[in-house]
Design a protein around this motif. Structure first.
Motif, short mmCIF file in Angstrom:
data_model
loop_
_atom_site.label_atom_id
_atom_site.label_comp_id
_atom_site.label_asym_id
_atom_site.label_seq_id
_atom_site.Cartn_x
_atom_site.Cartn_y
_atom_site.Cartn_z
N PRO A 69 0.80 -1.23 0.00
CA PRO A 69 0.00 0.00 0.00
C PRO A 69 0.84 1.28 0.00
O PRO A 69 0.49 2.26 -0.65
N GLY A 70 1.97 1.27 0.67
CA GLY A 70 2.84 2.44 0.70
C GLY A 70 3.42 2.74 -0.67
O GLY A 70 3.53 3.91 -1.08
N HIS A 125 0.66 4.22 -2.81
CA HIS A 125 0.43 5.61 -2.41
C HIS A 125 1.50 6.53 -2.99
O HIS A 125 1.20 7.61 -3.52
N ALA A 183 0.87 9.53 -5.65
CA ALA A 183 1.28 10.89 -5.29
C ALA A 183 2.21 11.48 -6.35
O ALA A 183 2.08 12.65 -6.73
#
Length: 84
Positions: free
Chosen positions: A65-66, A69, A73
């Protein structure tokens, strides 16, 4: 931002499919970013092929998930940045 989500299970040639999908969308004038998820058995060569035809990000499954993200971004920042 346009988002299209596709799910595929056990494709015979997932890299070839991703490349064809990107080429077709770009020919049709797509402007949305492409984030491609690949299986952990994909090689660096597979990922580079996908990037070379126009993918904005190539992430490994199982998805972190990081990492997702951070990729989103970066794409959002790139879409907001003025074109030089």
């Amino acid at each position: 931002m346009t988002v299209e989500i596709r799910f595929h299970v056990q494709l015979q040639d997932p890299v070839g499919y991703a490349c064809r999908l990107i080429r077709k969308a770009l020919k049709q004038g797509a402007h949305a970013p492409f984030v491609i998820l690949v299986g952990r058995s994909s090689t660096l060569v597979d990922k580079l092929r996908i990037r070379m035809v126009g993918a904005d990000a190539v992430l490994d499954k199982p998805l972190n998930p990081g990492e997702l993200h951070a990729a989103v971004a970066e794409l959002r920042a790139r879409l907001r940045a003025p074109v030089a």
